[in-house]
Design a protein around this motif. Sequence first.
Motif, PDB file in Angstrom:
ATOM      1  N   SER A 156       0.736  -1.358  -0.103  1.00 41.01           N
ATOM      2  CA  SER A 156      -0.132   0.001  -0.115  1.00 41.01           C
ATOM      3  C   SER A 156       0.720   1.170  -0.073  1.00 41.01           C
ATOM      4  CB  SER A 156      -0.862  -0.010   1.264  1.00 41.01           C
ATOM      5  OG  SER A 156      -1.713  -1.063   1.167  1.00 41.01           O
ATOM      6  N   PRO A 157       1.932   1.362   0.729  1.00 43.63           N
ATOM      7  CA  PRO A 157       2.664   2.684   0.747  1.00 43.63           C
ATOM      8  C   PRO A 157       3.295   2.817  -0.440  1.00 43.63           C
ATOM      9  CG  PRO A 157       3.386   1.182   2.725  1.00 43.63           C
ATOM     10  CD  PRO A 157       2.382   0.488   1.997  1.00 43.63           C
ATOM     11  N   LEU A 158       3.827   1.844  -1.462  1.00 42.09           N
ATOM     12  CA  LEU A 158       4.388   1.940  -2.638  1.00 42.09           C
ATOM     13  C   LEU A 158       3.090   2.163  -3.647  1.00 42.09           C
ATOM     14  CD1 LEU A 158       6.697  -1.351  -2.776  1.00 42.09           C
ATOM     15  CD2 LEU A 158       7.347   1.202  -2.679  1.00 42.09           C
ATOM     16  N   GLN A 159       2.116   1.753  -3.628  1.00 43.04           N
ATOM     17  CA  GLN A 159       0.958   1.909  -4.428  1.00 43.04           C
ATOM     18  C   GLN A 159       0.354   3.092  -4.422  1.00 43.04           C
ATOM     19  OE1 GLN A 159       0.919   0.248  -6.957  1.00 43.04           O
ATOM     20  NE2 GLN A 159      -1.237   0.200  -8.008  1.00 43.04           N
ATOM     21  N   LEU A 160       0.093   3.748  -3.227  1.00 45.81           N
ATOM     22  CA  LEU A 160      -0.201   5.007  -2.870  1.00 45.81           C
ATOM     23  C   LEU A 160       0.359   6.273  -3.612  1.00 45.81           C
ATOM     24  CD1 LEU A 160      -1.415   4.826   0.921  1.00 45.81           C
ATOM     25  CD2 LEU A 160      -2.765   5.011  -1.142  1.00 45.81           C
ATOM     26  N   ILE A 161       1.815   5.873  -3.797  1.00 45.31           N
ATOM     27  CA  ILE A 161       2.619   7.150  -4.300  1.00 45.31           C
ATOM     28  C   ILE A 161       3.098   6.823  -5.777  1.00 45.31           C
ATOM     29  CG2 ILE A 161       4.816   8.495  -3.966  1.00 45.31           C
ATOM     30  CD1 ILE A 161       4.346   7.835  -1.092  1.00 45.31           C
ATOM     31  N   LEU A 162       3.257   5.397  -5.909  1.00 49.23           N
ATOM     32  CA  LEU A 162       3.868   4.928  -7.188  1.00 49.23           C
ATOM     33  C   LEU A 162       3.122   5.206  -8.465  1.00 49.23           C
ATOM     34  CD1 LEU A 162       6.290   3.241  -8.396  1.00 49.23           C
ATOM     35  CD2 LEU A 162       4.822   1.134  -7.949  1.00 49.23           C
ATOM     36  N   PHE A 163       1.935   4.835  -8.504  1.00 42.51           N
ATOM     37  CA  PHE A 163       1.063   5.182  -9.743  1.00 42.51           C
ATOM     38  C   PHE A 163       1.113   6.486 -10.205  1.00 42.51           C
ATOM     39  CE2 PHE A 163      -2.894   5.274 -12.370  1.00 42.51           C
ATOM     40  CZ  PHE A 163      -2.307   4.702 -13.298  1.00 42.51           C
ATOM     41  N   PRO A 164       0.631   7.494  -9.099  1.00 44.81           N
ATOM     42  CA  PRO A 164       0.721   8.910  -9.574  1.00 44.81           C
ATOM     43  C   PRO A 164       2.088   9.389 -10.125  1.00 44.81           C
ATOM     44  CG  PRO A 164      -0.254   8.710  -7.558  1.00 44.81           C
ATOM     45  CD  PRO A 164       0.190   7.363  -7.811  1.00 44.81           C
ATOM     46  N   GLU A 165       3.318   8.886  -9.409  1.00 49.15           N
ATOM     47  CA  GLU A 165       4.537   9.331  -9.750  1.00 49.15           C
ATOM     48  C   GLU A 165       4.819   8.623 -11.216  1.00 49.15           C
ATOM     49  OE1 GLU A 165       7.905  11.406  -9.633  1.00 49.15           O
ATOM     50  OE2 GLU A 165       6.230  11.625  -8.490  1.00 49.15           O
ATOM     51  N   LEU A 166       4.696   7.500 -11.270  1.00 49.70           N
ATOM     52  CA  LEU A 166       4.781   6.682 -12.792  1.00 49.70           C
ATOM     53  C   LEU A 166       4.077   7.544 -13.953  1.00 49.70           C
ATOM     54  CD1 LEU A 166       4.722   2.914 -11.825  1.00 49.70           C
ATOM     55  CD2 LEU A 166       6.807   4.437 -12.257  1.00 49.70           C
ATOM     56  N   SER A 167       2.652   7.926 -13.457  1.00 51.67           N
ATOM     57  CA  SER A 167       1.945   8.454 -14.466  1.00 51.67           C
ATOM     58  C   SER A 167       2.658   9.802 -14.944  1.00 51.67           C
ATOM     59  CB  SER A 167       0.843   8.772 -13.857  1.00 51.67           C
ATOM     60  OG  SER A 167      -0.106   7.662 -13.690  1.00 51.67           O
ATOM     61  N   LYS A 168       3.190  10.799 -14.116  1.00 51.05           N
ATOM     62  CA  LYS A 168       3.844  11.784 -14.228  1.00 51.05           C
ATOM     63  C   LYS A 168       5.260  11.577 -15.076  1.00 51.05           C
ATOM     64  CE  LYS A 168       5.441  15.760 -11.833  1.00 51.05           C
ATOM     65  NZ  LYS A 168       6.833  16.083 -12.571  1.00 51.05           N
ATOM     66  N   LEU A 169       5.943  10.529 -14.844  1.00 51.88           N
ATOM     67  CA  LEU A 169       7.150  10.297 -15.584  1.00 51.88           C
ATOM     68  C   LEU A 169       6.885   9.644 -16.767  1.00 51.88           C
ATOM     69  CD1 LEU A 169       9.119   8.454 -12.687  1.00 51.88           C
ATOM     70  CD2 LEU A 169       9.758  10.677 -13.454  1.00 51.88           C
ATOM     71  N   PHE A 170       5.596   8.896 -16.890  1.00 50.83           N
ATOM     72  CA  PHE A 170       5.517   8.428 -18.308  1.00 50.83           C
ATOM     73  C   PHE A 170       4.923   9.506 -19.491  1.00 50.83           C
ATOM     74  CE2 PHE A 170       2.897   6.039 -21.489  1.00 50.83           C
ATOM     75  CZ  PHE A 170       3.457   4.927 -21.669  1.00 50.83           C
ATOM     76  N   ASP A 171       4.141  10.474 -18.830  1.00 48.60           N
ATOM     77  CA  ASP A 171       3.627  11.563 -19.479  1.00 48.60           C
ATOM     78  C   ASP A 171       4.888  12.497 -20.019  1.00 48.60           C
ATOM     79  OD1 ASP A 171       1.236  10.735 -19.320  1.00 48.60           O
ATOM     80  OD2 ASP A 171       0.742  11.968 -17.710  1.00 48.60           O
ATOM     81  N   GLU A 172       5.933  12.419 -19.195  1.00 45.27           N
ATOM     82  CA  GLU A 172       7.167  13.280 -19.585  1.00 45.27           C
ATOM     83  C   GLU A 172       8.094  12.298 -20.438  1.00 45.27           C
ATOM     84  OE1 GLU A 172       8.339  14.404 -15.753  1.00 45.27           O
ATOM     85  OE2 GLU A 172       6.789  15.886 -15.671  1.00 45.27           O
ATOM     86  N   ASN A 173       7.681  11.175 -20.996  1.00 46.92           N
ATOM     87  CA  ASN A 173       8.701  10.233 -21.722  1.00 46.92           C
ATOM     88  C   ASN A 173       9.842  10.219 -20.978  1.00 46.92           C
ATOM     89  OD1 ASN A 173       6.902  10.498 -24.175  1.00 46.92           O
ATOM     90  ND2 ASN A 173       7.583  12.453 -24.416  1.00 46.92           N
ATOM     91  N   LYS A 174       9.978   9.764 -19.790  1.00 47.86           N
ATOM     92  CA  LYS A 174      10.987   9.285 -18.933  1.00 47.86           C
ATOM     93  C   LYS A 174      10.824   7.879 -18.605  1.00 47.86           C
ATOM     94  CE  LYS A 174      11.694  14.077 -16.747  1.00 47.86           C
ATOM     95  NZ  LYS A 174      11.843  14.621 -15.368  1.00 47.86           N
ATOM     96  N   THR A 175      10.976   7.199 -19.649  1.00 47.11           N
ATOM     97  CA  THR A 175      10.574   5.636 -19.574  1.00 47.11           C
ATOM     98  C   THR A 175      11.675   4.970 -18.743  1.00 47.11           C
ATOM     99  OG1 THR A 175      11.733   5.428 -21.605  1.00 47.11           O
ATOM    100  CG2 THR A 175       9.115   5.599 -21.585  1.00 47.11           C
ATOM    101  N   ASP A 176      12.828   5.419 -18.927  1.00 48.42           N
ATOM    102  CA  ASP A 176      13.884   4.742 -18.050  1.00 48.42           C
ATOM    103  C   ASP A 176      13.837   5.047 -16.846  1.00 48.42           C
ATOM    104  OD1 ASP A 176      15.359   3.827 -20.309  1.00 48.42           O
ATOM    105  OD2 ASP A 176      16.582   5.570 -20.563  1.00 48.42           O
ATOM    106  N   GLU A 177      13.235   6.225 -16.096  1.00 50.23           N
ATOM    107  CA  GLU A 177      13.015   6.474 -14.645  1.00 50.23           C
ATOM    108  C   GLU A 177      11.740   5.420 -14.119  1.00 50.23           C
ATOM    109  OE1 GLU A 177      12.987  10.212 -13.194  1.00 50.23           O
ATOM    110  OE2 GLU A 177      14.166  11.004 -14.792  1.00 50.23           O
ATOM    111  N   VAL A 178      10.754   5.260 -15.115  1.00 48.68           N
ATOM    112  CA  VAL A 178       9.756   4.353 -14.884  1.00 48.68           C
ATOM    113  C   VAL A 178      10.151   3.065 -14.483  1.00 48.68           C
ATOM    114  CG1 VAL A 178       7.639   3.128 -15.715  1.00 48.68           C
ATOM    115  CG2 VAL A 178       8.116   5.638 -16.331  1.00 48.68           C
ATOM    116  N   ARG A 179      11.140   2.508 -15.317  1.00 48.83           N
ATOM    117  CA  ARG A 179      11.534   1.073 -14.993  1.00 48.83           C
ATOM    118  C   ARG A 179      12.490   1.122 -13.791  1.00 48.83           C
ATOM    119  NH1 ARG A 179      16.633  -1.144 -15.626  1.00 48.83           N
ATOM    120  NH2 ARG A 179      17.380   0.749 -16.490  1.00 48.83           N
ATOM    121  N   ILE A 180      13.200   2.077 -13.408  1.00 50.00           N
ATOM    122  CA  ILE A 180      14.026   2.022 -12.228  1.00 50.00           C
ATOM    123  C   ILE A 180      13.064   2.329 -10.976  1.00 50.00           C
ATOM    124  CG2 ILE A 180      15.334   3.743 -10.674  1.00 50.00           C
ATOM    125  CD1 ILE A 180      16.871   4.479 -13.449  1.00 50.00           C
ATOM    126  N   TYR A 181      12.109   3.257 -11.008  1.00 52.44           N
ATOM    127  CA  TYR A 181      11.133   3.140  -9.885  1.00 52.44           C
ATOM    128  C   TYR A 181      10.456   1.693  -9.715  1.00 52.44           C
ATOM    129  CZ  TYR A 181      10.982   8.132  -8.852  1.00 52.44           C
ATOM    130  OH  TYR A 181      11.609   9.391  -8.438  1.00 52.44           O
TER     131      TYR A 181
END
Length: 489
Positions: A266-291
């Motif tokens: 839950s701690p991960l999921q609460l923060i992870l999806f909003p953060e991944l969405s932001k990174l993906f929209d900014e085309n930072k796919t490498d950071e998505v993979r790292i997260y």
Amino acid sequence: MSYQKFAKDVGFIGIVQILTSLGTFFLLPVITKTLGAYDYGIWAQINITVSLVSPLALMGLSMSFIRFLSSETEKKKIREVVYSILFFVTVSGFLASSLLYVFAEPLATFGFQDPSATYFVQAGSLLIFLNVIESISLFYFRVFRQIKKFSYFTLFETFGKLLFTLIFLKMGYGLLGVITATLMVQGLIFLIAFVTIVSQIGFVIPQFTCIREHLQFSLPLTPNVLIRWVTDSSDRYMVTYFLGLGSVGVYSAACSIGNLIQLFVSPLQLILFPELSKLFDENKTDEVRIYMSHSLRYFLIIAIPAVFGLSALSKPLLGVLTTQDFVSGWFVIPIIAFAGLLVGIFQIFVNTIFLIKKTRPATYINILAAVSNVLINLILIPSVGIAGAALSTLVSYFLMAALCMRVTLKYFKLDFYYLDIAKSILSSIAMYLFVSGFAISDIFELFEAVGAGTFTYVVVMFLVGGFTDHEMSLIKRYLFRSEVSSNSK
């Protein structure tokens, strides 16, 4: 958000989840020891029903809330989206609660196998309405990364329910008191959250200009709610049908302990999806993979020892937290705990499906898991009882995790840190062997065993090199700071 900030927020939420788990931990014996297996079975069935209808009333809008607003900065648009969705689900939640109230008697008769439970089902129908509006209001704080506010609301809900449940049970209101306490706390949280939202973005009557776009994204996800409910919770109805409310009370109590594993994701999921969405929209796919890779690693090195620990302490946990009527279900806990670990893996990987906005694979995965769950339940519950329900859950979650990983790896090549996972398993085995020797007769001895087991796991992980150099430096830094602060005092 930097990864350090992400990790810090996850750590903060993790501490909150520990406190929340303690509140839930103490709430279980309060309810089970007062209500007994039969009435606790009714309460479990009400919760299961609410957990089905509430997400259907939400129509997946909570996910669209996160997906579309995570990177939004324009206050006017934020205001329109927030109030459009909130007003929309207020109406849908009210209608859903009304339907459950109207059909309470047939549900109690055929679903609960007890017509006298109608009154409690009617009282609990309002939980749907409050669940829906509270959920959307709290998602606002999650989306805009106001983690502390979100955490405080979570803590208030957990300990508020514990406090008011204690009061009403002490006054002799029984199951009705448990329902009333839940309604009071959720209603109060919504009011406070709503006032806070208005103070931050103001208030407008929405024009619903964006609701169509959000529904186009969210409605295809709605069937997944029903399908996931079949996998997660329909076994309670089948246990009730084949074995009765007493058995479902025993099974639900064991599951509530085994499902504690899911709190670690839950701690991960609460923060992870909003953060991944932001990174993906900014085309930072490498950071998505790292997260994603780091999130999976952190989840596993915490969840793996938790599964071993719950397995070692399963019988004393039920003995201390409930009554002798519930102890017979101890063997369910290890199975459900391992299933919970698989759920955590699934929840981390399924984020990629939402990122690329191809939700059809998630639907197919959920359908396969649901069908297998029902079939295995129908075969095993009549022959082996509640153990069959637990095993069907395990098989279904294994399918979900494996298939979701396969889909994800087509788009993102993640690091799995196999050696770290192996070290975690080795350390967990050492902890299991150590804790299994404890004789536990009360809650204080239970906490001693948990503390000793945690210490054993951490020490063995240090010895086998299970923590990275960066993690070791962080631990030393915080230890050094604590020593400096204590010396300065």
